[in-house]
Design a protein around this motif. Structure first.
Motif, PDB file in Angstrom:
ATOM      1  N   SER A 223      31.548  62.754   9.399  1.00 39.40           N
ATOM      2  CA  SER A 223      32.953  62.332   9.335  1.00 39.40           C
ATOM      3  C   SER A 223      33.834  63.539   9.113  1.00 39.40           C
ATOM      4  O   SER A 223      34.270  63.808   8.016  1.00 39.40           O
ATOM      5  CB  SER A 223      33.166  61.305   8.231  1.00 39.40           C
ATOM      6  N   ARG A 224      34.011  64.266  10.200  1.00 37.36           N
ATOM      7  CA  ARG A 224      34.740  65.535  10.160  1.00 37.36           C
ATOM      8  C   ARG A 224      36.109  65.394   9.501  1.00 37.36           C
ATOM      9  O   ARG A 224      36.911  64.556   9.930  1.00 37.36           O
ATOM     10  CB  ARG A 224      35.000  66.008  11.588  1.00 37.36           C
ATOM     11  N   GLY A 225      36.320  66.199   8.502  1.00 38.28           N
ATOM     12  CA  GLY A 225      37.656  66.248   7.897  1.00 38.28           C
ATOM     13  C   GLY A 225      37.945  65.105   6.936  1.00 38.28           C
ATOM     14  O   GLY A 225      38.995  65.094   6.304  1.00 38.28           O
ATOM     15  N   ALA A 226      37.049  64.133   6.812  1.00 33.17           N
ATOM     16  CA  ALA A 226      37.318  63.009   5.909  1.00 33.17           C
ATOM     17  C   ALA A 226      36.943  63.429   4.481  1.00 33.17           C
ATOM     18  O   ALA A 226      35.862  63.972   4.246  1.00 33.17           O
ATOM     19  CB  ALA A 226      36.527  61.786   6.335  1.00 33.17           C
ATOM     20  N   MET A 227      37.851  63.168   3.540  1.00 34.43           N
ATOM     21  CA  MET A 227      37.625  63.626   2.167  1.00 34.43           C
ATOM     22  C   MET A 227      36.695  62.692   1.388  1.00 34.43           C
ATOM     23  O   MET A 227      35.922  63.134   0.544  1.00 34.43           O
ATOM     24  CB  MET A 227      38.965  63.672   1.414  1.00 34.43           C
ATOM     25  N   ALA A 228      36.793  61.395   1.634  1.00 32.23           N
ATOM     26  CA  ALA A 228      36.098  60.433   0.772  1.00 32.23           C
ATOM     27  C   ALA A 228      34.570  60.617   0.761  1.00 32.23           C
ATOM     28  O   ALA A 228      33.970  60.613  -0.324  1.00 32.23           O
ATOM     29  CB  ALA A 228      36.478  59.007   1.160  1.00 32.23           C
ATOM     30  N   PRO A 229      33.917  60.793   1.919  1.00 36.18           N
ATOM     31  CA  PRO A 229      32.453  60.933   1.852  1.00 36.18           C
ATOM     32  C   PRO A 229      32.030  62.151   1.036  1.00 36.18           C
ATOM     33  O   PRO A 229      31.026  62.107   0.319  1.00 36.18           O
ATOM     34  CB  PRO A 229      32.037  61.092   3.326  1.00 36.18           C
ATOM     35  N   VAL A 230      32.829  63.218   1.120  1.00 34.53           N
ATOM     36  CA  VAL A 230      32.508  64.426   0.357  1.00 34.53           C
ATOM     37  C   VAL A 230      32.649  64.122  -1.140  1.00 34.53           C
ATOM     38  O   VAL A 230      31.777  64.461  -1.949  1.00 34.53           O
ATOM     39  CB  VAL A 230      33.442  65.592   0.779  1.00 34.53           C
ATOM     40  N   ALA A 231      33.743  63.445  -1.498  1.00 28.74           N
ATOM     41  CA  ALA A 231      33.961  63.096  -2.914  1.00 28.74           C
ATOM     42  C   ALA A 231      32.858  62.167  -3.422  1.00 28.74           C
ATOM     43  O   ALA A 231      32.439  62.265  -4.580  1.00 28.74           O
ATOM     44  CB  ALA A 231      35.328  62.445  -3.078  1.00 28.74           C
ATOM     45  N   CYS A 232      32.372  61.289  -2.549  1.00 33.87           N
ATOM     46  CA  CYS A 232      31.285  60.380  -2.961  1.00 33.87           C
ATOM     47  C   CYS A 232      30.047  61.188  -3.351  1.00 33.87           C
ATOM     48  O   CYS A 232      29.402  60.908  -4.366  1.00 33.87           O
ATOM     49  CB  CYS A 232      30.928  59.418  -1.813  1.00 33.87           C
ATOM     50  N   VAL A 233      29.720  62.195  -2.533  1.00 36.66           N
ATOM     51  CA  VAL A 233      28.545  63.016  -2.847  1.00 36.66           C
ATOM     52  C   VAL A 233      28.779  63.746  -4.178  1.00 36.66           C
ATOM     53  O   VAL A 233      27.896  63.797  -5.039  1.00 36.66           O
ATOM     54  CB  VAL A 233      28.254  64.039  -1.718  1.00 36.66           C
ATOM     55  N   GLN A 234      30.000  64.275  -4.343  1.00 36.69           N
ATOM     56  CA  GLN A 234      30.274  65.018  -5.588  1.00 36.69           C
ATOM     57  C   GLN A 234      30.141  64.111  -6.816  1.00 36.69           C
ATOM     58  O   GLN A 234      29.613  64.519  -7.843  1.00 36.69           O
ATOM     59  CB  GLN A 234      31.688  65.625  -5.528  1.00 36.69           C
ATOM     60  N   GLU A 507      38.252  69.355  14.835  1.00 34.53           N
ATOM     61  CA  GLU A 507      38.667  69.672  13.455  1.00 34.53           C
ATOM     62  C   GLU A 507      39.672  68.641  12.945  1.00 34.53           C
ATOM     63  O   GLU A 507      39.724  68.326  11.764  1.00 34.53           O
ATOM     64  CB  GLU A 507      39.280  71.077  13.374  1.00 34.53           C
ATOM     65  N   PHE A 508      40.447  68.092  13.836  1.00 34.38           N
ATOM     66  CA  PHE A 508      41.405  67.037  13.471  1.00 34.38           C
ATOM     67  C   PHE A 508      40.658  65.773  13.039  1.00 34.38           C
ATOM     68  O   PHE A 508      41.146  64.984  12.251  1.00 34.38           O
ATOM     69  CB  PHE A 508      42.284  66.756  14.683  1.00 34.38           C
ATOM     70  N   GLY A 509      39.449  65.601  13.590  1.00 33.22           N
ATOM     71  CA  GLY A 509      38.634  64.452  13.176  1.00 33.22           C
ATOM     72  C   GLY A 509      37.970  63.682  14.304  1.00 33.22           C
ATOM     73  O   GLY A 509      37.144  62.808  14.054  1.00 33.22           O
ATOM     74  N   PHE A 510      38.350  63.979  15.566  1.00 32.72           N
ATOM     75  CA  PHE A 510      37.680  63.288  16.681  1.00 32.72           C
ATOM     76  C   PHE A 510      36.201  63.666  16.686  1.00 32.72           C
ATOM     77  O   PHE A 510      35.855  64.827  16.444  1.00 32.72           O
ATOM     78  CB  PHE A 510      38.285  63.706  18.028  1.00 32.72           C
ATOM     79  N   ALA A 511      35.351  62.694  16.982  1.00 30.75           N
ATOM     80  CA  ALA A 511      33.916  62.991  17.023  1.00 30.75           C
ATOM     81  C   ALA A 511      33.629  63.951  18.177  1.00 30.75           C
ATOM     82  O   ALA A 511      32.712  64.772  18.105  1.00 30.75           O
ATOM     83  CB  ALA A 511      33.126  61.705  17.195  1.00 30.75           C
ATOM     84  N   MET A 512      34.406  63.860  19.239  1.00 32.12           N
ATOM     85  CA  MET A 512      34.208  64.706  20.422  1.00 32.12           C
ATOM     86  C   MET A 512      35.567  65.085  20.977  1.00 32.12           C
ATOM     87  O   MET A 512      36.469  64.235  21.037  1.00 32.12           O
ATOM     88  CB  MET A 512      33.529  63.874  21.509  1.00 32.12           C
ATOM     89  N   GLY A 513      35.690  66.311  21.422  1.00 30.26           N
ATOM     90  CA  GLY A 513      36.941  66.724  22.056  1.00 30.26           C
ATOM     91  C   GLY A 513      37.096  66.064  23.423  1.00 30.26           C
ATOM     92  O   GLY A 513      36.139  65.539  23.988  1.00 30.26           O
TER      93      GLY A 513
END
Ligand SMILES: CCC/C=C/C(=O)SCCNC(=O)CCNC(=O)[C@H](O)C(C)(C)COP(=O)([O-])OP(=O)([O-])OC[C@H]1O[C@@H](n2cnc3c(N)ncnc32)[C@H](O)[C@@H]1OP(=O)([O-])[O-]
Length: 719
Positions: A223-234, A507-513
């Motif tokens: 989930s490129r650029g999404a903050m929540a999954p990263v915070a969940c791991v932390q 980088e904006f968040g699309f799975a594919m350009g």
């Protein structure tokens, strides 16, 4: 909003009552707090059972409350008071226990679910984390790896899986409430400390740091650029490393950051937008709650290409009988094989037998005489479709619906060749149709509300996210896509590479350009459409094709690629290079760099550096600008509908809400300014000219997106 009753002499039964999903609103939290206090004080009460009204335990925190100021007792201390209670607390889980609902159950000393229940911590899908102790209690119950997986994906698990994981203590065949009461009676007097999850250490696992690092890498990739999954791991890492109270502090800090982020707002907006899309309305006032859908038992699918196969699979999986038609025996046979294999694979995965008895494969249109509805999925060619439509009228019952899976042709023109214009609608599926969630239901000028209601209901039954849209070239999704594609190829002319544009979008968040997606879909598809629409013809200079067609800027680069046989993944070469035809890994192709340099030289274009910011602005604002025109034209009923189409059909990142939400979040006056700027530089690109609706909304003070609908209604008369 919580009912209190004493049952079986010594049990306090606390029922959450907030239909439809017993969300934990302020009133429910207050009700629970008062009921728990009453149960603890009542000497007759020896144990407490929690359940939800209408056989639904609890759908979690009330998401509507997140956008206002919070009132009522906070959830964290409430759950602590339940866990600390000196009488056994048992959660009786029926229906759903999600988010705060499951966290409430984790605060109880025991959990019983019935067989149909599903459980999960889906906060990550709302841009949040389970901040009522979920990130700290779940790892202490089921271990770090399993908790990480559940919390970072938000996946729902069945009661059976919950039992295997150790989330619930018991699965009841019948009523979970009855089973919970029996369990409660049986544990009265037993020590409660071992059942209090906050007192436990997390289940030990080797190399917790490594597990968390791997999870972090995985969520960043997924989930490129999404903050929540990263915070969940932390937060889960904190559960492994810190004492409970410190872990809770970390959970709260992370939640505070997420809660204030635009991403959480975007994802909560997306949650309600998805649900509102089902509440369709037509310009004539007919809508979801005043129109009856017809029942569909038998359907026909015409054409067993990629789309027809996926549509047939979706219908059969929902228990609908399908007559699948092809005109050629060989095509029929290969379609039959493919559909059967897809159904078998799916059935094997779910451990059931494939519903092959629901399928009839035939070359004969006559077999369609009993169907309630037909979905035509033949080649995208108006004349061919018209022929199919008039042939269908000869065999179908007079009241059968005819639907077309066109991705952009004129539904009215097709309806006009039939004897039943009110019964014709578009059902625009997205490839692969058995996987992709989006369905655009296209109403023509003469489509009846009943036909629209039937297509919408059928879409829902086959588990699609359905959006009703008006009839115009490309409908909503593809009409907007064209302008996004145009901007991308213009930027190649001006100096960018496919890699640069794709990287900015990813980088904006699309799975594919966009260029990778184009290679995947096949570049020849658009080429054929451009030929059919007269943009490419014999008068085009093959050596130096014109960059000006039909009165506006035109980029011949995609046509030139197709002329070289570069159709994308299927030919092993497109905007990127692939190891072999059909392989998926896109690699940079030096030939493309040379091709672009030659092209610019030929046309005297001096390449310039294009920043990621420009890529995003030109792509996203061009999309939103056309979205505003679509709203002006009444092709979509609301900005939410447009966003749902982009979220479910075009890979728009969920944490950005959708192109219309993104525009509102960036600020409408900023979008207007940027579009004016780019249009000044590119006056030969009319689509960059800010739409009238955007200008009017800015003039009206840029109201929040939830209010656009009423503004649009008022503004329409002035436009
Ligand atoms: C410290 C805080 C920590 C905790 C955080 C959380 O718990 S975050 C929350 C974590 N929980 C979740 O993320 C669960 C979110 N909910 C779901 O996933 C599904 O709704 C479902 C599986 C519960 C039921 O699916 P289904 O297909 O049977 O039904 P459906 O989906 O069509 O919904 C029916 C109606 O209920 C409405 N509504 C539903 N939930 C909520 C809610 N929590 N709130 C408010 N409203 C909610 C929904 O809008 C719709 O309203 P409408 O349009 O009729 O006015």
């Amino acid at each position: 909003m919580a009912r209190y009753a004493r049952v079986k002499g010594s049990i306090a039964l606390i029922t959450l009552t907030n239909p439809p999903v017993n969300a934990l609103s302020a009133a429910v939290r207050r009700g629970i707090m008062e009921s728990v206090s009453r149960a603890l004080k009542d000497e007759q009460v020896k144990a407490v059972v929690f359940c939800g009204e209408n056989e639904k335990f609890c759908g979690g925190a009330d998401i509507k409350e997140f956008s206002g100021s919070m009132s009522g007792p906070p959830l964290v201390p409430l759950i602590h008071s339940i866990e600390a209670g000196e009488k056994p607390m048992v959660a009786a889980i029926e229906g759903v226990a999600l988010g705060g609902g499951l966290e409430l159950a984790l605060g109880c000393h025991y959990r019983v679910a019935n067989t149909k229940a599903c459980l999960g911590l889906p906060e990550v899908t709302l841009g949040l984390l389970p901040a009522a102790g979920g990130t700290q209690r779940l790892p202490r119950l089921i271990g770090i790896p399993a908790a990480l997986e559940l919390i970072t994906t938000g996946r729902h698990v069945s009661a059976q899986e919950a039992l295997q994981l150790g989330i619930v203590d018991q699965v009841a065949q019948g009523s979970a409430v009855q089973a919970a009461m029996e369990l409660a009676l049986s544990v009265i007097g037993q020590p409660l400390n071992p059942r209090r999850l906050s007192l436990r250490a997390p289940v030990w696992a080797p190399d917790v740091d490594g597990v968390c690092d791997a999870a972090l890498a995985q969520v960043k990739q997924r989930s490129r650029g999404a903050m929540a999954p990263v915070a969940c791991v932390q937060a889960v890492r904190a559960a492994a490393m810190l004492p409970y109270s410190k872990g809770m502090e970390r959970e709260r800090q992370l939640m505070d950051t997420l809660f204030r982020s635009g991403q959480a707002q975007a994802m909560q907006y997306a949650f309600f937008a998805q649900r509102n899309a089902g509440k369709w309305s037509l310009p004539n006032g007919s809508q979801w709650n005043n129109t009856r859908a017809r029942d569909v038992q038998r359907a026909g699918v015409i054409g067993l290409g990629t789309m027809g196969r996926g549509i047939a699979v979706s219908l059969v999986k929902a228990g609908i009988s399908v007559v699948a038609i092809e005109t050629d025996a060989k095509q029929l046979e290969s379609g039959k094989k493919a559909v059967t294999a897809m159904l078998q694979r799916d059935a094997q995965r779910r451990g059931v037998s494939p519903p092959l008895h629901l399928l009839t494969f035939t070359l004969s249109f006559h077999q369609l005489r009993d169907v309630d509805l037909v979905i035509e999925a033949v080649f995208e060619d108006m004349n061919l479709k018209k022929r199919v439509f008039s042939d269908l009228c000869k065999v179908l019952r007079a009241n059968s619906l005819i639907c077309t899976n066109t991705s952009g042709l004129n539904v009215d023109e097709l309806a006009a060749v039939t004897d039943r214009q009110p019964l014709v609608v578009g059902m625009h599926f997205f490839a692969p149709a058995h996987v992709m969630k989006l369905l655009e239901v296209v109403y023509g000028a003469r489509s009846s509300p009943e036909a629209v209601a039937t297509a919408m209901a059928l879409g829902k039954r086959i588990e699609k996210v359905c959006v009703a849209v008006g009839n115009c070239s490309g409908f909503v999704g593809n009409r907007m896509l064209k302008l996004y594609l145009d901007q991308s190829v213009y930027m190649l002319e001006e100096g960018a590479t496919p890699e640069q544009v794709d990287q900015a979008l990813e980088e904006f968040g699309f799975a594919m350009g966009i260029f990778k997606v184009s290679d995947l879909s096949g570049l020849d598809v658009g080429w054929r459409v451009r030929k059919a629409s007269g943009l490419i013809g014999p008068d085009v200079d093959p050596v130096k094709p014109s960059r000006w067609r039909l009165g506006r800027r035109y980029c011949p680069l995609p046509d030139m690629l197709c002329q070289q046989g570069r159709f994308g993944q299927k030919t092993g070469r497109g905007w990127y290079l692939y190891d072999s035809p059909g392989s998926k890994e896109a690699k940079s192709d030096p030939e493309i760099q040379t091709f672009l340099e030659d092209y610019r030289r030929k046309y005297g274009i001096i390449p310039r550096r294009i920043t990621s910011q420009e890529v995003i602005e030109r792509c996203a604002f061009a999309l939103a600008n056309e979205g505003f025109r679509i709203l002006e034209d009444r092709i979509a009923a609301s900005p939410e509908d447009i966003d749902v189409i982009y979220l479910f059909g075009y890979g728009w990142p969920r944490h950005r809400g959708g192109p219309m939400f993104y525009a509102s979040q960036v600020g409408l006056s900023v979008v207007l300014e940027k579009l004016e700027h780019y249009h000044r530089i590119h006056p030969d690109v009319p689509s960059l000219e800010p739409s009238r609706l955007l200008r009017r909304l800015v003039a009206e003070g840029s109201p929040p997106i939830q209010q656009w609908k009423s503004h649009i209604k008022n503004l329409r008369s002035h436009l």
